[in-house]
Design a protein around this motif. Structure first.
Motif, PDB file in Angstrom:
ATOM      1  N   SER A   1       0.918  -1.239   0.034  1.00 15.23           N
ATOM      2  CA  SER A   1       0.205  -0.178  -0.050  1.00 15.23           C
ATOM      3  C   SER A   1       0.951   1.119   0.012  1.00 15.23           C
ATOM      4  N   HIS A   2       2.197   1.248  -0.013  1.00 14.83           N
ATOM      5  CA  HIS A   2       2.938   2.365  -0.165  1.00 14.83           C
ATOM      6  C   HIS A   2       2.786   3.426  -1.343  1.00 14.83           C
ATOM      7  N   GLU A   3       2.605   4.681  -0.937  1.00 11.13           N
ATOM      8  CA  GLU A   3       2.119   5.551  -1.948  1.00 11.13           C
ATOM      9  C   GLU A   3       3.123   5.592  -3.210  1.00 11.13           C
ATOM     10  N   GLY A   4       4.303   5.280  -3.051  1.00  9.50           N
ATOM     11  CA  GLY A   4       5.097   5.349  -4.373  1.00  9.50           C
ATOM     12  C   GLY A   4       4.803   4.346  -5.208  1.00  9.50           C
ATOM     13  N   LEU A   5       4.310   3.165  -4.771  1.00  8.73           N
ATOM     14  CA  LEU A   5       3.938   2.003  -5.733  1.00  8.73           C
ATOM     15  C   LEU A   5       2.394   2.309  -6.221  1.00  8.73           C
ATOM     16  N   LYS A   6       1.725   2.985  -5.621  1.00  9.43           N
ATOM     17  CA  LYS A   6       0.376   3.424  -6.107  1.00  9.43           C
ATOM     18  C   LYS A   6       0.547   4.325  -7.094  1.00  9.43           C
ATOM     19  N   GLN A   7       1.536   5.265  -7.038  1.00 11.94           N
ATOM     20  CA  GLN A   7       1.806   6.388  -7.880  1.00 11.94           C
ATOM     21  C   GLN A   7       2.388   5.544  -9.104  1.00 11.94           C
ATOM     22  N   GLN A   8       3.172   4.550  -9.160  1.00  8.40           N
ATOM     23  CA  GLN A   8       3.719   4.216 -10.334  1.00  8.40           C
ATOM     24  C   GLN A   8       2.596   3.361 -11.003  1.00  8.40           C
ATOM     25  N   ALA A   9       1.718   2.560 -10.341  1.00  2.00           N
ATOM     26  CA  ALA A   9       0.528   1.906 -10.931  1.00  2.00           C
ATOM     27  C   ALA A   9      -0.439   3.144 -11.710  1.00  2.00           C
ATOM     28  N   ARG A  10      -0.618   4.156 -11.036  1.00  2.00           N
ATOM     29  CA  ARG A  10      -1.370   5.110 -11.559  1.00  2.00           C
ATOM     30  C   ARG A  10      -0.896   5.515 -13.026  1.00  2.00           C
ATOM     31  N   GLU A  11       0.405   5.784 -12.750  1.00  2.00           N
ATOM     32  CA  GLU A  11       1.505   6.260 -14.111  1.00  2.00           C
ATOM     33  C   GLU A  11       1.113   5.143 -15.076  1.00  2.00           C
ATOM     34  N   ALA A  12       1.070   3.756 -14.692  1.00  2.00           N
ATOM     35  CA  ALA A  12       1.172   2.760 -15.580  1.00  2.00           C
ATOM     36  C   ALA A  12      -0.267   2.727 -16.505  1.00  2.00           C
ATOM     37  N   GLY A  13      -1.155   3.037 -15.629  1.00  2.00           N
ATOM     38  CA  GLY A  13      -2.563   2.992 -16.376  1.00  2.00           C
ATOM     39  C   GLY A  13      -3.375   2.203 -15.430  1.00  2.00           C
ATOM     40  N   ALA A  14      -3.074   2.149 -14.127  1.00  2.00           N
ATOM     41  CA  ALA A  14      -4.198   1.499 -13.297  1.00  2.00           C
ATOM     42  C   ALA A  14      -5.210   2.810 -12.609  1.00  2.00           C
ATOM     43  N   ILE A  15      -6.377   2.311 -12.690  1.00  2.00           N
ATOM     44  CA  ILE A  15      -7.357   3.397 -12.108  1.00  2.00           C
ATOM     45  C   ILE A  15      -7.808   3.311 -10.515  1.00  2.00           C
ATOM     46  N   GLY A  16      -7.450   2.190  -9.921  1.00  6.52           N
ATOM     47  CA  GLY A  16      -7.550   2.140  -8.581  1.00  6.52           C
ATOM     48  C   GLY A  16      -6.792   1.036  -7.871  1.00  6.52           C
ATOM     49  N   TRP A  17      -7.041   0.958  -6.526  1.00  7.09           N
ATOM     50  CA  TRP A  17      -6.288   0.022  -5.747  1.00  7.09           C
ATOM     51  C   TRP A  17      -7.110  -0.466  -4.572  1.00  7.09           C
ATOM     52  N   MET A  18      -7.200  -1.841  -4.423  1.00 12.38           N
ATOM     53  CA  MET A  18      -7.720  -2.397  -3.225  1.00 12.38           C
ATOM     54  C   MET A  18      -6.642  -3.164  -2.694  1.00 12.38           C
ATOM     55  N   MET A  19      -6.828  -3.203  -1.244  1.00  7.96           N
ATOM     56  CA  MET A  19      -5.956  -3.840  -0.382  1.00  7.96           C
ATOM     57  C   MET A  19      -6.376  -5.383   0.006  1.00  7.96           C
ATOM     58  N   LYS A  20      -5.552  -6.459  -0.209  1.00  7.30           N
ATOM     59  CA  LYS A  20      -5.908  -7.787   0.294  1.00  7.30           C
ATOM     60  C   LYS A  20      -5.471  -8.000   1.750  1.00  7.30           C
ATOM     61  N   PRO A  21      -6.156  -8.651   2.708  1.00 10.63           N
ATOM     62  CA  PRO A  21      -7.258  -9.288   2.085  1.00 10.63           C
ATOM     63  C   PRO A  21      -8.402  -8.240   1.974  1.00 10.63           C
ATOM     64  N   PHE A  22      -9.406  -8.771   0.688  1.00 13.48           N
ATOM     65  CA  PHE A  22     -10.363  -7.828   0.577  1.00 13.48           C
ATOM     66  C   PHE A  22     -11.813  -8.149   1.089  1.00 13.48           C
ATOM     67  N   ASP A  23     -12.515  -7.162   1.088  1.00 15.09           N
ATOM     68  CA  ASP A  23     -14.033  -7.494   1.432  1.00 15.09           C
ATOM     69  C   ASP A  23     -14.820  -7.715   0.179  1.00 15.09           C
ATOM     70  N   GLN A  24     -15.473  -8.905   0.203  1.00  9.31           N
ATOM     71  CA  GLN A  24     -16.095  -9.314  -1.037  1.00  9.31           C
ATOM     72  C   GLN A  24     -17.384  -8.139  -1.682  1.00  9.31           C
ATOM     73  N   ALA A  25     -17.921  -7.485  -0.457  1.00 10.89           N
ATOM     74  CA  ALA A  25     -19.031  -6.441  -1.046  1.00 10.89           C
ATOM     75  C   ALA A  25     -18.138  -5.319  -1.674  1.00 10.89           C
ATOM     76  N   GLN A  26     -17.046  -5.164  -1.162  1.00  4.02           N
ATOM     77  CA  GLN A  26     -16.247  -3.776  -1.589  1.00  4.02           C
ATOM     78  C   GLN A  26     -15.676  -4.262  -3.122  1.00  4.02           C
ATOM     79  N   LEU A  27     -15.169  -5.509  -3.230  1.00  2.00           N
ATOM     80  CA  LEU A  27     -14.741  -5.887  -4.465  1.00  2.00           C
ATOM     81  C   LEU A  27     -15.982  -5.783  -5.434  1.00  2.00           C
ATOM     82  N   LEU A  28     -17.137  -6.284  -5.270  1.00  2.00           N
ATOM     83  CA  LEU A  28     -18.272  -6.246  -6.077  1.00  2.00           C
ATOM     84  C   LEU A  28     -18.490  -4.918  -6.343  1.00  2.00           C
ATOM     85  N   ALA A  29     -18.552  -3.845  -5.272  1.00  2.00           N
ATOM     86  CA  ALA A  29     -18.744  -2.462  -5.613  1.00  2.00           C
ATOM     87  C   ALA A  29     -17.756  -1.956  -6.622  1.00  2.00           C
ATOM     88  N   VAL A  30     -16.580  -2.225  -6.519  1.00  2.97           N
ATOM     89  CA  VAL A  30     -15.495  -1.741  -7.320  1.00  2.97           C
ATOM     90  C   VAL A  30     -15.689  -2.162  -8.891  1.00  2.97           C
TER      91      VAL A  30
END
Length: 122
Positions: free
Chosen positions: A86-115
């Motif tokens: 979850s560190h911000e540098g990795l999130k920034q790299q992901a956004r720059e590469a083309g990801a639009i969102g980030w979810m943490m594992k373990p994930f909540d099933q309702a949250q995964l469905l909503a996303v």
């Protein structure tokens, strides 16, 4: 029409949980064991959204996104990271590469469905 999601993770249990959660809500799920496998599957089939892990053998999540975004089949396909990191540098790299969102594992099933519903539609 059923929406098809590509779930990319080297953990069989995470892929299974994503598959069970999404298929139970009416989505079709294709699994990939790492970024290289995902790249091959994404070049052969159109997906409505992609969920990817970061730390995987052969090709990690950010490298997969960068390579995928260079292909014509990537146009309009939302990519969400599903990772233990979850560190911000990795999130920034992901956004720059083309990801639009980030979810943490373990994930909540309702949250995964909503996303997934938000990025891919019902």
């Amino acid at each position: 029409m059923t929406k098809t999601i590509l779930a990319v993770d080297d953990s069989p249990s995470v892929r299974q949980m994503v598959r069970l959660t999404l298929t139970g809500a009416g989505y079709s799920v294709v699994e990939a064991v790492d970024g290289q496998d995902a790249l091959e599957k994404a070049s052969a089939q159109k997906f409505d959204a992609i969920l990817t892990d970061q730390n995987m053998p052969r090709l990690d999540g950010i490298s997969f996104i960068r390579k995928f975004r260079d292909t014509a089949s990537a146009v309009g396909v939302p990519i969400v990271f599903l990772s233990t990191e979850s560190h911000e540098g990795l999130k920034q790299q992901a956004r720059e590469a083309g990801a639009i969102g980030w979810m943490m594992k373990p994930f909540d099933q309702a949250q995964l469905l909503a996303v997934v519903k938000k990025v891919a539609g019902a």
